[in-house]
Write a protein that holds these residues in place. Sequence first.
Motif, PDB file in Angstrom:
ATOM      1  N   ASP A   1      89.305 -22.887  70.142  1.00  0.00           N
ATOM      2  CA  ASP A   1      88.901 -21.671  69.428  1.00  0.00           C
ATOM      3  C   ASP A   1      87.403 -21.682  69.163  1.00  0.00           C
ATOM      4  OD1 ASP A   1      89.512 -23.848  67.748  1.00  0.00           O
ATOM      5  OD2 ASP A   1      89.825 -22.566  66.005  1.00  0.00           O
ATOM      6  N   TRP A   2      86.848 -22.877  68.904  1.00  0.00           N
ATOM      7  CA  TRP A   2      85.396 -23.030  68.744  1.00  0.00           C
ATOM      8  C   TRP A   2      84.685 -22.713  70.056  1.00  0.00           C
ATOM      9  CZ3 TRP A   2      82.735 -26.816  71.546  1.00  0.00           C
ATOM     10  CH2 TRP A   2      81.387 -26.927  71.263  1.00  0.00           C
ATOM     11  N   LYS A   3      85.217 -23.232  71.185  1.00  0.00           N
ATOM     12  CA  LYS A   3      84.600 -22.974  72.487  1.00  0.00           C
ATOM     13  C   LYS A   3      84.574 -21.478  72.776  1.00  0.00           C
ATOM     14  CE  LYS A   3      85.096 -23.709  77.475  1.00  0.00           C
ATOM     15  NZ  LYS A   3      85.876 -24.328  78.569  1.00  0.00           N
ATOM     16  N   PHE A   4      85.684 -20.809  72.526  1.00  0.00           N
ATOM     17  CA  PHE A   4      85.746 -19.370  72.799  1.00  0.00           C
ATOM     18  C   PHE A   4      84.677 -18.631  72.008  1.00  0.00           C
ATOM     19  CE2 PHE A   4      87.062 -15.066  71.859  1.00  0.00           C
ATOM     20  CZ  PHE A   4      87.471 -14.590  73.096  1.00  0.00           C
ATOM     21  N   LEU A   5      84.523 -18.981  70.731  1.00  0.00           N
ATOM     22  CA  LEU A   5      83.592 -18.246  69.877  1.00  0.00           C
ATOM     23  C   LEU A   5      82.139 -18.518  70.238  1.00  0.00           C
ATOM     24  CD1 LEU A   5      83.853 -16.223  67.601  1.00  0.00           C
ATOM     25  CD2 LEU A   5      83.521 -18.088  65.978  1.00  0.00           C
TER      26      LEU A   5
ATOM     27  N   PRO B   1      83.094 -20.118  61.953  1.00  0.00           N
ATOM     28  CA  PRO B   1      83.919 -19.479  60.924  1.00  0.00           C
ATOM     29  C   PRO B   1      85.385 -19.845  61.164  1.00  0.00           C
ATOM     30  CG  PRO B   1      82.374 -17.908  61.892  1.00  0.00           C
ATOM     31  CD  PRO B   1      82.343 -19.133  62.743  1.00  0.00           C
ATOM     32  N   ALA B   2      86.122 -20.048  60.095  1.00  0.00           N
ATOM     33  CA  ALA B   2      87.522 -20.448  60.229  1.00  0.00           C
ATOM     34  C   ALA B   2      88.344 -19.340  60.889  1.00  0.00           C
ATOM     35  CB  ALA B   2      88.101 -20.767  58.852  1.00  0.00           C
ATOM     36  N   HIS B   3      89.226 -19.721  61.824  1.00  0.00           N
ATOM     37  CA  HIS B   3      90.021 -18.683  62.502  1.00  0.00           C
ATOM     38  C   HIS B   3      90.972 -17.992  61.528  1.00  0.00           C
ATOM     39  CE1 HIS B   3      93.000 -22.068  63.204  1.00  0.00           C
ATOM     40  NE2 HIS B   3      93.803 -21.115  62.787  1.00  0.00           N
TER      41      HIS B   3
END
Length: 258
Positions: A168-172, A141-143
């Motif tokens: 941000d992708w890695k965190f999610l 999903p877009a931040h």
Amino acid sequence: MLLSIITINYNDKLGFERTLNSVKNQSYNNFEHIIIDGGSSDGSKEYIEENSANFSYWVSEPDKGIYNAMNKGIKVAKGDYLYFLNSGDHLNDSNAINKACQHLKGEDVVYFDIQVIGENKTHVKKCPKELTFKFLHENLPAHQATFIKKELFNEFGFYDENLKIVSDWKFLILAICKQNATYKYVEETFSTYYSDGLSSLIENQALVKAEREQVLNEEFKPFMNDLKNRYVLERTIRTLRKSRTIKLLTKLGLIHEF
């Protein structure tokens, strides 16, 4: 409930103004707006100073990249939920935050759909209701349309500054697939993203792929082996479906459609 809106900017004064105006015009007012500027030289700093009364916190200084700037915002944020609306992107209407906050009821992550404006077309990026590993291993999903509980960053750590594009992708994906973070999907178009960002540029796609593969191989290698086998089977099924023989046998009722 206090919401933290974090905006990072570097030498994008026109986009920055568009973003800030969309926040300034919100009907909901129980939020803090944090500005992290990377030491811009295009007039952005002067614009921040002129409008500083609208910000809970701001800084204009050189940083070490996008995620270093975002982490600066996280460290000073006091809100229950954090929302990243970076320079150039904007909220869709003056009631956007008010409507979003009605859905922030305890889930770790709450995400919406987003309007994407490109050079030649505009479309709405839809998100799935269920965040499967198959979806997350190559998407997210877009931040600009995602709200994350502040305590998640306290528990799992901040964005990985060793990655240039996909942190941000890695965190999610780690939060959802490894830490079992809870989430909620709201099927509404919340904000607008202009697809000239770093990760959207064609010349950066090779780096996006390389960074994702690095993370997946480090964190999810057994899953990736299973996923590769699934993709092989899916390609085989697609090939079989195109076969004249299979189509004839299906038509004659000798095999079931698959």
